[in-house]
Design an enzyme around this catalytic site. Structure first.
Site, PDB file in Angstrom:
ATOM      1  N   HIS A 106       0.832  -1.213   0.000  1.00  0.00           N
ATOM      2  CA  HIS A 106       0.000   0.000   0.000  1.00  0.00           C
ATOM      3  C   HIS A 106       0.865   1.262   0.000  1.00  0.00           C
ATOM      4  O   HIS A 106       1.283   1.737   1.046  1.00  0.00           O
ATOM      5  CB  HIS A 106      -0.903  -0.040   1.242  1.00  0.00           C
ATOM      6  CG  HIS A 106      -1.965   1.008   1.269  1.00  0.00           C
ATOM      7  ND1 HIS A 106      -3.188   0.816   1.865  1.00  0.00           N
ATOM      8  CD2 HIS A 106      -1.999   2.271   0.783  1.00  0.00           C
ATOM      9  CE1 HIS A 106      -3.921   1.912   1.747  1.00  0.00           C
ATOM     10  NE2 HIS A 106      -3.211   2.818   1.101  1.00  0.00           N
TER      11      HIS A 106
ATOM     12  N   ASP B 218       1.217   2.751   3.715  1.00  0.00           N
ATOM     13  CA  ASP B 218       0.312   3.811   3.223  1.00  0.00           C
ATOM     14  C   ASP B 218       1.107   5.095   2.956  1.00  0.00           C
ATOM     15  O   ASP B 218       0.635   6.207   3.236  1.00  0.00           O
ATOM     16  CB  ASP B 218      -0.852   4.078   4.189  1.00  0.00           C
ATOM     17  CG  ASP B 218      -1.998   4.835   3.518  1.00  0.00           C
ATOM     18  OD1 ASP B 218      -1.918   5.108   2.302  1.00  0.00           O
ATOM     19  OD2 ASP B 218      -2.974   5.157   4.212  1.00  0.00           O
TER      20      ASP B 218
HETATM   21  O1  DOR Z   1      -3.955   9.419   4.651  1.00  0.00           O
HETATM   22  C1  DOR Z   1      -4.300   9.047   3.543  1.00  0.00           C
HETATM   23  N1  DOR Z   1      -3.685   9.490   2.415  1.00  0.00           N
HETATM   24  N2  DOR Z   1      -5.301   8.174   3.438  1.00  0.00           N
HETATM   25  C2  DOR Z   1      -5.836   7.828   2.259  1.00  0.00           C
HETATM   26  O2  DOR Z   1      -6.742   7.061   2.249  1.00  0.00           O
HETATM   27  C3  DOR Z   1      -5.333   8.431   1.013  1.00  0.00           C
HETATM   28  C4  DOR Z   1      -3.954   8.891   1.154  1.00  0.00           C
HETATM   29  C5  DOR Z   1      -3.508   9.779   0.038  1.00  0.00           C
HETATM   30  O3  DOR Z   1      -3.658   9.413  -1.122  1.00  0.00           O
HETATM   31  O4  DOR Z   1      -2.956  10.862   0.314  1.00  0.00           O
HETATM   32 ZN    ZN Z   2      -3.731   4.714   1.003  1.00  0.00          ZN
END
Ligand code: DOR
Ligand code: ZN
Length: 445
Positions: free
Chosen positions: A79, A324
């Site tokens: 991710h 993430d």
């Molecule tokens: O914190 C986040 N950033 N959560 C998400 O779901 C998207 C991501 C982003 O693309 O910046």
């Molecule tokens: Zn994400």
């Protein structure tokens, strides 16, 4: 930050012996001192006992000195957001891959919330084309719905044929159960996981942090835990009914963990991931600093939630750790807390944060942590990665598990610098990252 001499392009496949380190390969139950012999980009064998003397290691050509280091499979991240196409000022596939290998990752799966979205074969192909120049393996995750708008399904079979490893509308939820149900049914035909960003849009609307005592005191609109939990419950029910594979992204609340635990007990095909920020940071930090790098989605939750996420990692309810990694431009992150975008960069900090928070504290053994960052994520997306069996692609991470230090702002290799982890003690430093037998990152260079 540019320090290109630490990086080497991947050209062809390498041969190399990584000598004298503590080899941890959880998939094969290995934790011992050994040399990893790599021939032609693949692991040939592990040799234990003192095949190479200290002198030979020091003088050796084609020998990487790993004495005092941990040698493990290259880390796998399911991710990341590499912002290409569309926001190359924030990150590209190539710059993102530099951050990845600097953090010990050799595989990164990039989310489709780009501009345009990865919702057509051409865009999937474009990512693979850019990935030819990347320092590590980069695989695209395709969108569930066209333009990630939540209504029309993408051509899932064709996207898989072009190499999409999963589908997701991450960044946004799939708002209606009917569309998610169809997505799970179709994706099942093609053996693709459906990675779900669990957020009920009506409950989350307008929120900038976790809803609770801290948000009330700070006067910031909250996102209730229930916004996530309702969708987690929905995805598990839909996966159970359709037989599809629901992968729950960035689990952040205690109740989400117990819903997933219960789903697994009922043999639903559900897997889950958690991020270092959700197992190490809480909402209490926000009014201390109003640092917009603490603004993420899902938001940082309470201490009880952090404890539950860690318990989920300990007992296997949560299958893997992901970053993430979400780069954002400074002019956007420098807005007031309410207006700044959600997201933080995580590739370069993930392993040192995880060691400090989980291993040093005795919550996980080092092999258990490595498993959560290698073979487990690889299995979730059925990637051929994450282990050092003979014949495996020789993707390896070499790190020093000892040093305790702090990251400094502005020194990340990512094109963006939005990390909340600077000035916080972390442990362990990536020394070398090897992709297909080639040392692509070497801090000693
Ligand atoms: O914190 C986040 N950033 N959560 C998400 O779901 C998207 C991501 C982003 O693309 O910046
Ligand atoms: Zn994400």
């Amino acid at each position: 930050m540019a320090a290109p001499d630490l990086f080497r392009r991947r050209r062809g496949k390498g041969s190399l012996t990584i000598a004298g380190g503590r080899v941890i390969d959880p998939q094969n139950g290995i934790d011992k001192k050994a040399d990893v012999v790599i021939e032609n980009g693949r692991v040939a064998r592990l040799e234990s006992g003192k095949r190479l003397t200290d002198k030979q290691i020091e003088a050796g050509r084609g020998v990487l000195d790993a004495r005092g280091r941990v040698v493990c499979p290259g880390l796998v991240d399911l991710h990341v957001h590499f912002r290409e196409p569309g926001r190359e000022d924030e990150e590209t596939v190539v710059t993102g891959s530099m951050a990845a290998v600097a953090g010990g990752f050799t595989t990164a799966c990039c989310m489709p919330n780009t501009e345009p979205a990865i919702d057509r074969q051409e865009v999937v192909q474009f990512i693979y084309y850019q990935a030819e120049q990347a320092y590590c393996h980069v695989y695209p995750i395709a969108a569930i719905t066209m333009e990630r708008k939540g209504d029309l399904l993408t051509e899932i079979g064709e996207l898989k044929d072009r190499g999409a490893v999963a589908i997701s509308d991450d960044g946004s939820p799939v708002p209606t159960a009917a569309v998610m149900r169809r997505a799970l049914m179709y994706a099942k035909q093609f053996d693709l996981p459906v990675a779900s960003h669990c957020e009920d849009p009506t409950l989350a609307a307008g929120g900038a942090m976790h809803e609770g005592y801290v948000s009330t005191r700070a006067g910031i609109m909250g996102i209730p835990a229930l916004a996530e939990e309702l969708m987690v419950a929905r995805e598990i029910e839909l996966a159970g009914e359709t037989g599809g594979h629901a992968h729950i992204c960035h689990v952040s609340t205690a109740r989400s963990v117990s819903l997933i635990r219960d789903g697994k007990r009922r043999k639903v095909h559900v897997t889950a991931e958690a991020t270092p920020h959700h197992f190490s940071l809480t909402d209490e930090l926000i009014p201390e600093r109003f640092d917009t790098n603490l603004k993420v989605n899902p938001p940082l939750r309470t201490r009880a939630d952090v404890r539950a996420v860690i318990r989920g990692l300990q007992d296997g309810t949560i299958d893997c750790i992901v970053t993430d990694h979400a780069p954002h431009a400074p002019e956007e992150k420098e807005l007031e807390f309410d207006h700044a975008p959600f997201g933080l960069i995580g590739l370069e900090t993930a392993l040192p944060v995880a060691i400090a928070e989980l291993v040093t504290t005795g919550k996980l053994t080092l092999p258990a942590l490595i498993e959560l960052m290698t073979s487990r994520p690889a299995r979730v997306f059925a990637l051929d990665a994450g282990h050092l069996s003979p014949g495996a692609v020789a993707d390896v991470c070499v790190f020093d598990p000892e040093p305790v230090y702090e990251f400094e702002p502005g020194r990340f290799f990512s094109r963006s610098q939005n990390s909340p982890f600077c000035g916080r003690a972390v442990q362990g430093r990536i020394c070398q990252t090897v992709v297909e037998g080639v040392v692509v990152f070497d801090r000693q260079r």
